[in-house]
Motif scaffolding. Sequence first.
Motif, PDB file in Angstrom:
ATOM      1  N   LEU A 184      53.006  37.022  45.112  1.00  0.00           N
ATOM      2  CA  LEU A 184      52.720  36.325  45.224  1.00  0.00           C
ATOM      3  C   LEU A 184      54.339  35.531  44.217  1.00  0.00           C
ATOM      4  O   LEU A 184      55.245  34.717  43.982  1.00  0.00           O
ATOM      5  CB  LEU A 184      52.888  34.687  44.143  1.00  0.00           C
ATOM      6  CG  LEU A 184      51.188  34.643  44.713  1.00  0.00           C
ATOM      7  CD1 LEU A 184      49.488  33.908  44.209  1.00  0.00           C
ATOM      8  CD2 LEU A 184      51.435  33.402  45.983  1.00  0.00           C
ATOM      9  N   LEU A 185      54.071  36.699  43.494  1.00  0.00           N
ATOM     10  CA  LEU A 185      55.990  36.579  41.978  1.00  0.00           C
ATOM     11  C   LEU A 185      56.481  37.442  42.934  1.00  0.00           C
ATOM     12  O   LEU A 185      57.964  36.928  42.683  1.00  0.00           O
ATOM     13  CB  LEU A 185      55.190  37.430  40.790  1.00  0.00           C
ATOM     14  CG  LEU A 185      54.658  37.193  39.849  1.00  0.00           C
ATOM     15  CD1 LEU A 185      53.788  37.883  38.849  1.00  0.00           C
ATOM     16  CD2 LEU A 185      55.074  35.458  39.449  1.00  0.00           C
ATOM     17  N   ASP A 186      56.728  37.984  43.696  1.00  0.00           N
ATOM     18  CA  ASP A 186      57.877  38.824  44.946  1.00  0.00           C
ATOM     19  C   ASP A 186      58.324  37.366  46.334  1.00  0.00           C
ATOM     20  O   ASP A 186      59.165  37.906  46.592  1.00  0.00           O
ATOM     21  CB  ASP A 186      57.833  40.310  45.639  1.00  0.00           C
ATOM     22  CG  ASP A 186      57.672  40.901  45.036  1.00  0.00           C
ATOM     23  OD1 ASP A 186      57.712  40.566  43.272  1.00  0.00           O
ATOM     24  OD2 ASP A 186      56.894  42.160  44.724  1.00  0.00           O
ATOM     25  N   GLY A 187      57.367  36.518  45.475  1.00  0.00           N
ATOM     26  CA  GLY A 187      58.026  35.582  46.742  1.00  0.00           C
ATOM     27  C   GLY A 187      57.351  35.395  48.357  1.00  0.00           C
ATOM     28  O   GLY A 187      57.911  34.187  49.468  1.00  0.00           O
ATOM     29  N   GLN A 188      56.151  36.465  48.720  1.00  0.00           N
ATOM     30  CA  GLN A 188      55.493  36.559  49.861  1.00  0.00           C
ATOM     31  C   GLN A 188      53.972  35.078  49.365  1.00  0.00           C
ATOM     32  O   GLN A 188      53.132  35.953  49.625  1.00  0.00           O
ATOM     33  CB  GLN A 188      55.353  37.607  49.585  1.00  0.00           C
ATOM     34  CG  GLN A 188      56.150  38.774  50.291  1.00  0.00           C
ATOM     35  CD  GLN A 188      55.693  40.214  51.096  1.00  0.00           C
ATOM     36  OE1 GLN A 188      54.641  40.192  51.235  1.00  0.00           O
ATOM     37  NE2 GLN A 188      56.997  41.270  50.779  1.00  0.00           N
ATOM     38  N   ARG A 189      54.222  34.187  49.468  1.00  0.00           N
ATOM     39  CA  ARG A 189      53.069  33.254  49.116  1.00  0.00           C
ATOM     40  C   ARG A 189      52.036  33.366  50.234  1.00  0.00           C
ATOM     41  O   ARG A 189      50.947  34.076  49.544  1.00  0.00           O
ATOM     42  CB  ARG A 189      53.785  31.663  49.234  1.00  0.00           C
ATOM     43  CG  ARG A 189      54.985  30.953  48.491  1.00  0.00           C
ATOM     44  CD  ARG A 189      55.365  30.026  48.337  1.00  0.00           C
ATOM     45  NE  ARG A 189      55.725  30.141  49.760  1.00  0.00           N
ATOM     46  CZ  ARG A 189      56.377  28.615  49.854  1.00  0.00           C
ATOM     47  NH1 ARG A 189      56.511  27.731  49.229  1.00  0.00           N
ATOM     48  NH2 ARG A 189      56.985  28.233  51.224  1.00  0.00           N
ATOM     49  N   LEU A 190      51.903  33.458  51.269  1.00  0.00           N
ATOM     50  CA  LEU A 190      50.864  33.229  52.195  1.00  0.00           C
ATOM     51  C   LEU A 190      50.110  34.554  52.274  1.00  0.00           C
ATOM     52  O   LEU A 190      49.121  34.667  52.241  1.00  0.00           O
ATOM     53  CB  LEU A 190      51.436  33.689  54.050  1.00  0.00           C
ATOM     54  CG  LEU A 190      50.369  33.493  55.024  1.00  0.00           C
ATOM     55  CD1 LEU A 190      49.413  32.176  54.759  1.00  0.00           C
ATOM     56  CD2 LEU A 190      51.256  33.970  56.410  1.00  0.00           C
ATOM     57  N   LEU A 191      50.805  35.366  51.994  1.00  0.00           N
ATOM     58  CA  LEU A 191      50.140  37.361  51.849  1.00  0.00           C
ATOM     59  C   LEU A 191      49.422  36.620  50.158  1.00  0.00           C
ATOM     60  O   LEU A 191      48.304  37.838  50.110  1.00  0.00           O
ATOM     61  CB  LEU A 191      50.583  38.584  52.022  1.00  0.00           C
ATOM     62  CG  LEU A 191      50.228  39.963  52.366  1.00  0.00           C
ATOM     63  CD1 LEU A 191      48.899  39.751  53.380  1.00  0.00           C
ATOM     64  CD2 LEU A 191      50.745  40.333  52.454  1.00  0.00           C
ATOM     65  N   GLY A 192      50.703  36.357  49.370  1.00  0.00           N
ATOM     66  CA  GLY A 192      49.968  36.506  48.481  1.00  0.00           C
ATOM     67  C   GLY A 192      48.240  35.961  48.196  1.00  0.00           C
ATOM     68  O   GLY A 192      47.281  36.123  47.682  1.00  0.00           O
ATOM     69  N   GLY A 193      49.001  34.603  48.510  1.00  0.00           N
ATOM     70  CA  GLY A 193      47.773  33.726  48.138  1.00  0.00           C
ATOM     71  C   GLY A 193      46.471  34.113  49.083  1.00  0.00           C
ATOM     72  O   GLY A 193      45.265  34.123  48.449  1.00  0.00           O
ATOM     73  N   LEU A 194      46.933  34.955  50.448  1.00  0.00           N
ATOM     74  CA  LEU A 194      45.660  35.353  50.848  1.00  0.00           C
ATOM     75  C   LEU A 194      44.748  36.637  50.096  1.00  0.00           C
ATOM     76  O   LEU A 194      43.397  36.348  49.797  1.00  0.00           O
ATOM     77  CB  LEU A 194      46.218  35.567  52.255  1.00  0.00           C
ATOM     78  CG  LEU A 194      44.707  36.495  53.362  1.00  0.00           C
ATOM     79  CD1 LEU A 194      43.923  35.371  53.719  1.00  0.00           C
ATOM     80  CD2 LEU A 194      44.991  37.168  54.062  1.00  0.00           C
ATOM     81  N   PHE A 195      45.314  37.249  49.392  1.00  0.00           N
ATOM     82  CA  PHE A 195      44.909  38.339  48.999  1.00  0.00           C
ATOM     83  C   PHE A 195      43.822  37.730  47.386  1.00  0.00           C
ATOM     84  O   PHE A 195      42.833  38.376  47.374  1.00  0.00           O
ATOM     85  CB  PHE A 195      45.917  39.662  48.485  1.00  0.00           C
ATOM     86  CG  PHE A 195      46.121  40.489  48.888  1.00  0.00           C
ATOM     87  CD1 PHE A 195      45.153  41.223  49.454  1.00  0.00           C
ATOM     88  CD2 PHE A 195      47.235  40.460  49.265  1.00  0.00           C
ATOM     89  CE1 PHE A 195      45.770  42.187  50.733  1.00  0.00           C
ATOM     90  CE2 PHE A 195      46.866  42.176  50.537  1.00  0.00           C
ATOM     91  CZ  PHE A 195      46.711  42.360  50.867  1.00  0.00           C
ATOM     92  N   VAL A 196      44.754  36.613  46.874  1.00  0.00           N
ATOM     93  CA  VAL A 196      43.933  35.915  45.566  1.00  0.00           C
ATOM     94  C   VAL A 196      42.545  35.451  45.907  1.00  0.00           C
ATOM     95  O   VAL A 196      41.432  35.434  44.925  1.00  0.00           O
ATOM     96  CB  VAL A 196      44.600  35.032  44.613  1.00  0.00           C
ATOM     97  CG1 VAL A 196      44.650  33.884  43.614  1.00  0.00           C
ATOM     98  CG2 VAL A 196      46.359  36.584  44.343  1.00  0.00           C
ATOM     99  N   VAL A 197      43.040  34.462  46.920  1.00  0.00           N
ATOM    100  CA  VAL A 197      41.432  33.783  47.698  1.00  0.00           C
ATOM    101  C   VAL A 197      40.540  35.492  48.234  1.00  0.00           C
ATOM    102  O   VAL A 197      39.125  34.843  47.521  1.00  0.00           O
ATOM    103  CB  VAL A 197      41.735  33.633  48.656  1.00  0.00           C
ATOM    104  CG1 VAL A 197      40.552  33.341  49.838  1.00  0.00           C
ATOM    105  CG2 VAL A 197      42.879  31.843  48.676  1.00  0.00           C
ATOM    106  N   VAL A 198      41.480  36.094  48.787  1.00  0.00           N
ATOM    107  CA  VAL A 198      39.978  37.027  49.120  1.00  0.00           C
ATOM    108  C   VAL A 198      39.558  37.516  47.496  1.00  0.00           C
ATOM    109  O   VAL A 198      37.955  38.141  47.497  1.00  0.00           O
ATOM    110  CB  VAL A 198      40.474  38.297  49.477  1.00  0.00           C
ATOM    111  CG1 VAL A 198      39.769  39.827  49.671  1.00  0.00           C
ATOM    112  CG2 VAL A 198      40.934  38.000  51.310  1.00  0.00           C
ATOM    113  N   ALA A 199      40.230  38.190  46.782  1.00  0.00           N
ATOM    114  CA  ALA A 199      39.212  38.180  45.688  1.00  0.00           C
ATOM    115  C   ALA A 199      38.268  37.683  44.343  1.00  0.00           C
ATOM    116  O   ALA A 199      36.975  37.885  44.094  1.00  0.00           O
ATOM    117  CB  ALA A 199      41.108  38.845  44.819  1.00  0.00           C
ATOM    118  N   VAL A 200      39.202  36.373  44.740  1.00  0.00           N
ATOM    119  CA  VAL A 200      37.692  34.594  44.062  1.00  0.00           C
ATOM    120  C   VAL A 200      36.678  35.451  45.065  1.00  0.00           C
ATOM    121  O   VAL A 200      35.947  35.171  44.405  1.00  0.00           O
ATOM    122  CB  VAL A 200      38.433  33.338  44.559  1.00  0.00           C
ATOM    123  CG1 VAL A 200      38.127  32.747  43.267  1.00  0.00           C
ATOM    124  CG2 VAL A 200      40.229  33.954  42.946  1.00  0.00           C
TER     125      VAL A 200
END
Length: 79
Positions: free
Chosen positions: A28-44
């Motif tokens: 997310l901090l690197d600007g890849q919102r879709l993939l970063g958001g997906l990983f955060v959702v998977v972790a939660v």
Amino acid sequence: MKGIIGTLQLAATLVFALPVGLLGVQLLLDGQRLLGGLFVVVAVAMVVLEEYLTTPTDVPAAVAEKTVSKVAETPDDEE
């Protein structure tokens, strides 16, 4: 209250979920919102499902816990 076994299960889940979540935050901090958001959702989802989903292996532990609590009385229960 889950007790020591539940705490250990949560800790084991967090061992796997935290790196996934941190990867998501980094993406997310690197600007890849879709993939970063997906990983955060998977972790939660990993933590939420472990905490609230009853699996077939949880049933015998729940039955044993209820049985022990009915059979064994604590000193507070006797008063």
